[in-house]
Design a protein around this motif. Structure first.
Motif, PDB file in Angstrom:
ATOM      1  N   ASP A 337      35.053  13.555  25.134  1.00 44.24           N
ATOM      2  CA  ASP A 337      35.623  13.047  23.887  1.00 44.24           C
ATOM      3  C   ASP A 337      34.830  13.592  22.709  1.00 44.24           C
ATOM      4  OD1 ASP A 337      37.473  11.668  22.456  1.00 44.24           O
ATOM      5  OD2 ASP A 337      36.470   9.725  22.596  1.00 44.24           O
ATOM      6  N   PHE A 338      35.108  14.840  22.334  1.00 44.41           N
ATOM      7  CA  PHE A 338      34.362  15.480  21.255  1.00 44.41           C
ATOM      8  C   PHE A 338      35.095  15.382  19.918  1.00 44.41           C
ATOM      9  CE2 PHE A 338      31.932  17.347  24.653  1.00 44.41           C
ATOM     10  CZ  PHE A 338      30.700  17.629  24.083  1.00 44.41           C
ATOM     11  N   LEU A 339      36.265  15.985  19.835  1.00 43.32           N
ATOM     12  CA  LEU A 339      36.954  16.107  18.557  1.00 43.32           C
ATOM     13  C   LEU A 339      38.461  15.966  18.750  1.00 43.32           C
ATOM     14  CD1 LEU A 339      35.148  19.311  17.296  1.00 43.32           C
ATOM     15  CD2 LEU A 339      35.132  17.191  16.023  1.00 43.32           C
ATOM     16  N   HIS A 340      39.126  15.362  17.775  1.00 45.55           N
ATOM     17  CA  HIS A 340      40.567  15.449  17.745  1.00 45.55           C
ATOM     18  C   HIS A 340      41.044  15.448  16.293  1.00 45.55           C
ATOM     19  CE1 HIS A 340      40.291  10.993  17.467  1.00 45.55           C
ATOM     20  NE2 HIS A 340      41.499  11.033  16.949  1.00 45.55           N
ATOM     21  N   LEU A 341      42.230  15.959  16.107  1.00 48.26           N
ATOM     22  CA  LEU A 341      42.818  16.137  14.783  1.00 48.26           C
ATOM     23  C   LEU A 341      44.160  15.427  14.729  1.00 48.26           C
ATOM     24  CD1 LEU A 341      43.248  17.749  12.000  1.00 48.26           C
ATOM     25  CD2 LEU A 341      44.351  19.478  13.436  1.00 48.26           C
ATOM     26  N   ILE A 342      44.417  14.758  13.627  1.00 45.46           N
ATOM     27  CA  ILE A 342      45.748  14.208  13.356  1.00 45.46           C
ATOM     28  C   ILE A 342      46.226  14.834  12.051  1.00 45.46           C
ATOM     29  CG2 ILE A 342      47.079  12.156  12.773  1.00 45.46           C
ATOM     30  CD1 ILE A 342      45.295  10.545  14.590  1.00 45.46           C
ATOM     31  N   GLN A 343      47.324  15.567  12.136  1.00 47.33           N
ATOM     32  CA  GLN A 343      47.826  16.275  10.956  1.00 47.33           C
ATOM     33  C   GLN A 343      49.259  15.856  10.664  1.00 47.33           C
ATOM     34  OE1 GLN A 343      47.203  20.667  10.153  1.00 47.33           O
ATOM     35  NE2 GLN A 343      49.413  20.696  10.526  1.00 47.33           N
TER      36      GLN A 343
END
Length: 831
Positions: A337-343
C-alpha cells in the motif's frame, strides 16, 4: 514465437493466389475491376478537392463490410491494419495513446487527430470510444496541418456514420463470446421524404475481462458501457443542407491491469524467500492492493450547415463536447500500500469551423477556411501517500539522520584514536562501533514521517485559432500542384492549487519533537504559440488512373503545461526540508521559485519537416490497387511522456532536442475468382531515433540517448486479411417465400503484427515482433447474418504496453499482456 510465425505462414499461403482488403466493393456487372472505397461510399468532403487516392498523400480506408469482417469495436482494433500506425489496447478508455510514423503521445497533446462526421474530437480522454453505426473510416498518414491544424502531425483519422438518405431500415446486432463478452447494438434509419431523414442508434457492451487481480481474485479488466446517438438530416432547399448529431457514451470499467515484468536474470538471482522465486520469466498477472477503475461520461454534439452556391460550397461545423470522468489508479501497481491517485476531470469544448471550397471544372481548385476552439478543463487529482509509503519515507529519513550523527561522532572519536597511535583502518572501525553504542545508550534515533494526501486542483483552458488556404492547380492535363498554408495560434494556461503537509515524530537521544512541514503552491501561468504550416505537393496522373506524387510539409504540436507531476515536486521539496526541521515550518516561495516551477512544468511545441514520395497504382487491368510511400521526418523538440524524475509519482511531458523518423509504407488490395475473393495486405517500416537528447539521472549526472530508438513506436507493422465467399443459393433472395434461405457463406482470416517495440528511452525493455491471427465465418441468410469469429487464434503471448516506476524506492517494470484466445458469435438482422 513459433505460433506467431505459423499464423503468418497460414495467412500468407491463403492470400498468395490473389490479394487483399475487403475495402473494395465490386459491381456484379464488372468482376474484373476493383473499386476504391471513395467511388462506392459517397462522402461529402468539405475541404478536399479530390478523392483520397488522387491526393498527394498516403492513406488507408475501410468500409462497413470490412469493419464487420475485422470485427472492429473501437479504433484500437483497427489500428493494427494501418501501416506505421499503433493504438494499442491497454489501460482503459481513458488511455488513448496513438503513434503514427514514429511520433505520438500518452498524455496531453495528441499527434493524431480524430474527426467524426466532420466534427473534431479534441479531448484526448475521449479518443478511445466504442465504434458502431460506422460506414467508413479514413486514415490519412503524415502531417495534415494545412487543412486540419495542430496536433495532426502524425496523421488524421476520419469516421463517417451511415447516412439515412442512402441507407434505410433497422439493424439489430447481438454478440456473445468467451469471457462473457456481450453486446447489443440497434440502429434505425428512415428517410421521411426527399428533404428529411434521421437515424437513431444505441448500444450496450460488456465483458468480464481476461485478467484477474491476484491480490483479491477480482477481475482486473471488467467493463460495462452503453450509449446512444441520433442524427437529423434536413435539406430545406436544393442549395441548403443541415446535419444535426449527438452521441453520448458511458463507460465503467476496472482498468490498468499491469503486472510486474520479471526477467530470467532476476528469477535466477532470487533467494528462496523472494516472491520472485520459482516464477516464469515474463509479465506476471496483475497484483494490486487497490483495484484501479475508470468511469467516463462523454457527449459529442455537432451542427453542420452546407450551402451550395454557383461554383462553390460553404460548409460550417459547430460542435460542443462534454467530458466528465473519474479514475482511481494504484500508482505503485503492487500489493503493498504505497500510493494511489484519484482523478476527476470536467471539461467542455466549443469549436467552430467554416470553409469555402470551389466546385467547378477549372484548372484551379481552392479551399479557404477558419477554425476556432476553446476548451475548459478542470482536473482534481489528489495523490494519496499510504501506510507503506510513509513507512518507506520514515526509514529513509531515519537512516539519513542516524548515519549523519554516526559519521559525525565517529570522525571525532577516530581522530583521537589515531593520535594515540592506532592505525586509520582500525580506528575508523572501532570509532563507528563506539559511536553506535553511544547513540543506542542515549536513546537512539527514530523519525516517523506521515505525509498527508497531496491535493491538486488544476484548470487548463486552451484557445486555438487557425486560418488556412489550399490550392490545387492543374499545370498540365497530367500534372497538378498543391500549395497550402495555415496560420495556427494557441493560447495555453494553467491555474494550479496544490499543497503538502508532513507531520514528523522525531525521537533523537531521548528528545521528542513533532515538527509539521507545510507547503502551498498557487499560481497562474500562461503562454502562447503560433506557427505557419506550409505544404507543397506535386501529383502526376498516369493514363490508367494511377498517379505518383511528392510532398513537403510542416507538422506541429502545441506546447503546454504538465500538472501530473506536482506531487513529485512537493514530495521532493518537503523531504529535503524534513531532514533539517526542528520546528514547524511553512515553506515560503518567492517569485524566483515560481519561475523555476514554471520552467519545470512547461513543455515546448514540437515541429517537424516532412518529405514524402509515393504512388497510387492500378495494376493488372485495375484488378489490383497498390499504394506505396516513403517518408523522412526531421523532428525538433519531440514531445515524450516519461515518469516524473525523482520519485516517479506522475507522468511528465518533456522534449527531446532532435530526432528523426523515416520509413516505408505499402498497401495492396484486390479481388479475384469472379468477385468471390477479396484480400488486402499492408506493411509499414518505421525507424525513429533520437539525434540529440540528454536527460539527468538520480544522484546527478546525465545520460545520452543519441541513436536510441524512440519508445512505444513499432519498427514493423503488418496487417492482412482475406475473405472468400461461397455462393449457396443467391437466387433465393428473389423468392419472398424463402426470405431466410442460406444464400452464401464467407470465410476469412486476418493477421495483425507489430514489433519490435522499446518501452524506455534507454532501449533496455522491449517487446519482440509478434503476430495475432483471427478468423471468421459469416453465413448470409438474406436479412440475417450469423458470424462466428475467433481472435488470437494461436493464443500468442505478448505485451501491449510497459512502464517503469520507482515509486516504492526500487525501479520495477510493469506491463499489460495482450488479450489471449477469444471465441464469439454475432447475429445481425436487417429489416
Amino acid at each position: 514465437m513459433f505460433k506467431s510465425r505459423l499464423g503468418i505462414a497460414l495467412l500468407m499461403a491463403a492470400a498468395l493466389p490473389a490479394g487483399v482488403h475487403a475495402d473494395n466493393t465490386i459491381e456484379k456487372g464488372d468482376t474484373s475491376r476493383v473499386y476504391d472505397i471513395d467511388e462506392v461510399v459517397i462522402i461529402d468532403q468539405p475541404k478536399e478537392a479530390f478523392r483520397l487516392r488522387q491526393q498527394p498523400l498516403s492513406s488507408t480506408s475501410f468500409n462497413g463490410a470490412q469493419l464487420q469482417s475485422l470485427n472492429v469495436q473501437d479504433v484500437r482494433q483497427l489500428s493494427a491494419f494501418v501501416p506505421s500506425f499503433a493504438m494499442p489496447e491497454y489501460g482503459s478508455r481513458y488511455t488513448s495513446s496513438i503513434y503514427m510514423r514514429g511520433i505520438g503521445s500518452r498524455v496531453y497533446s495528441p499527434a493524431v487527430g480524430i474527426y467524426v462526421d466532420g466534427m473534431p474530437v479534441l479531448c484526448r480522454s475521449a479518443f478511445n470510444f466504442h465504434v458502431y453505426d460506422v460506414d467508413r473510416v479514413d486514415v490519412l498518414h503524415g502531417p495534415q496541418g494545412t487543412l486540419y491544424g495542430m496536433n495532426t502531425e502524425g496523421g488524421l483519422m476520419r469516421l463517417y456514420s451511415r447516412s439515412p438518405f442512402q441507407y434505410q431500415g433497422t439493424d439489430v446486432k447481438f454478440s456473445l463470446g468467451t469471457r462473457f463478452l456481450r453486446k447489443v447494438e440497434a440502429s434505425h434509419y428512415e428517410r421521411l421524404n426527399d428533404r428529411t431523414a434521421f437515424s437513431l442508434a444505441g448500444f450496450y457492451g460488456g465483458q468480464n475481462g481476461f485478467f484477474r487481480n491476484q491480490f483479491d481474485g477480482g477481475r482486473a479488466d471488467l467493463i460495462n458501457e452503453f450509449g446512444g446517438k441520433g442524427r437529423l438530416l434536413w435539406h430545406p432547399t436544393g442549395r441548403l443542407a443541415f446535419d444535426f448529431m449527438a452521441d453520448y457514451q458511458y463507460t465503467r470499467q476496472n482498468g490498468f491491469p499491469y503486472g510486474q515484468l520479471v526477467t530470467e536474470d532476476e528469477i535466477a538471482a532470487a533467494p528462496i524467500t523472494s516472491p520472485l522465486y520459482g516464477l516464469k520469466a515474463g509479465t506476471q498477472s496483475p497484483d494490486q492492493n487497490r483495484q484501479s477503475n475508470y468511469r467516463r461520461n462523454i457527449l459529442n454534439t455537432g451542427a453542420g450547415i452546407k450551402y451550395t452556391g454557383n461554383g462553390f460550397d460553404v460548409n460550417s461545423m459547430t460542435s460542443w463536447q462534454y467530458l466528465h470522468d473519474y479514475m482511481l489508479m494504484d500508482i505503485d501497481y503492487r500489493p503493498q500500500d504505497f500510493l494511489h491517485l484519484i482523478q476527476r476531470q470536467h471539461g467542455n469544448i466549443l469549436s467552430e469551423e467554416l470553409s469555402v471550397k470551389s466546385r467547378n471544372g477549372s484548372r484551379w481548385h481552392w479551399t479557404f477556411g477558419a477554425f476556432g476552439s476553446y476548451q475548459w478543463l478542470k482536473t482534481s487529482a489528489p495523490v494519496y501517500f499510504d501506510k507503506d509509503m510513509n513507512a518507506f519515507l520514515s526509514k529513509t529519513i531515519t537512516d539519513y539522520a542516524y548515519n549523519g550523527i554516526l559519521n559525525s561522532m565517529a570522525r571525532g572519536i577516530a581522530q583521537g584514536m589515531i593520535a594515540r597511535g592506532m592505525s586509520k583502518e582500525a580506528a575508523e572501525a572501532a570509532a563507528r562501533a563506539l559511536a553506535a553504542a553511544n547513540i543506542a545508550r542515549t536513546g537512539g534515533v527514530n523519525i516517523d514521517m506521515a505525509m498527508d494526501p497531496v491535493p491538486g486542483l488544476f484548470r487548463t483552458p486552451t484557445f486555438n485559432l487557425g486560418v488556412y488556404h489550399e490550392s490545387n492547380i492543374d499545370l498540365t492535363p497530367h500534372l497538378t500542384a498543391t500549395l497550402g498554408l495555415r496560420y495556427d495560434y494557441s493560447h495555453v494556461a494553467i491555474d494550479y492549487e496544490t499543497s503538502a503537509r508532513v507531520a514528523l515524530q522525531e525521537h533523537v537521544f531521548g528528545v521528542n519533537i513533532s515538527p509539521v512541514i507545510t507547503s502551498r503552491l498557487n499560481r497562474h501561468e500562461h503562454d502562447h504559440f503560433n506557427q505557419l504550416l506550409p505544404k507543397v505537393g506535386l501529383t502526376y496522373r498516369l493514363p490508367n488512373g494511377s498517379n505518383v506524387y511528392a510532398t513537403w510539409s510542416k507538422g506541429y504540436r502545441a506546447g503546454g503545461y504538465n500538472f501530473e507531476m506536482f506531487s513529485d515536486v512537493l514530495q521532493t521539496e518537503t523531504a529535503k526540508a524534513a531532514k533539517a526541521a526542528r520546528a514547524d515550518l511553512d515553506i515560503a516561495h518567492d517569485e524566483a521559485y515560481y519561475e523555476r516551477i514554471a520552467k519545470t512544468i512547461e513543455y515546448k511545441p514540437e515541429t517537424s519537416w516532412n518529405y514524402e514520395a509515393g504512388a497510387h497504382l492500378n495494376l493488372l487491368d485495375n484488378q489490383l490497387h497498390l499504394d506505396l510511400s516513403a517518408y523522412y521526418m526531421q523532428i525538433r523538440n519531440q514531445q515524450l511522456s516519461v515518469m516524473a524524475g525523482n520519485y516517479g509519482f506522475g507522468r511528465v511531458m518533456t522534449n527531446a532536442g532532435r530526432s528523426h523518423s523515416c520509413g516505408l509504407e505499402a498497401t495492396l488490395r484486390g479481388g479475384a475468382l469472379d468477385n468471390r475473393l477479396a484480400y488486402a495486405v499492408s506493411y509499414g517500416l518505421t525507424s525513429a531515433r533520437f539525434d540529440e537528447y540528454t536527460d539527468s539521472v538520480a544522484g546527478g549526472g546525465t545520460i545520452d540517448y543519441k541513436d536510441k530508438r524512440v519508445p512505444f513506436v513499432p519498427q514493423h507493422t503488418l496487417g492482412a486479411s482475406a475473405d472468400y465467399r461461397i455462393d449457396v443459393d443467391p437466387a433465393a433472395l428473389l423468392d419472398p417465400s424463402s426470405r431466410f434461405h442460406l444464400c452464401s457463406v464467407t470465410v476469412g482470416m486476418n493477421l495483425s503484427a507489430l514489433g519490435k517495440i522499446y518501452w524506455d528511452e534507454q532501449n533496455t525493455v522491449s517487446q519482440n515482433f509478434y503476430a495475432v491471427l483471427g478468423a471468421h465465418a459469416d453465413a448470409d441468410f438474406g436479412p440475417l447474418h450469423i458470424n462466428l469469429w475467433v481472435r488470437n487464434l494461436t493464443d500468442t503471448k505478448y505485451d501491449t504496453f510497459a512502464v517503469q516506476s520507482a515509486a516504492t524506492g526500487k525501479r520495477y517494470t510493469f506491463a499489460q499482456q495482450g488479450n489471449p484466445f477469444q471465441l464469439g458469435v454475432d447475429f445481425r438482422l436487417h429489416f
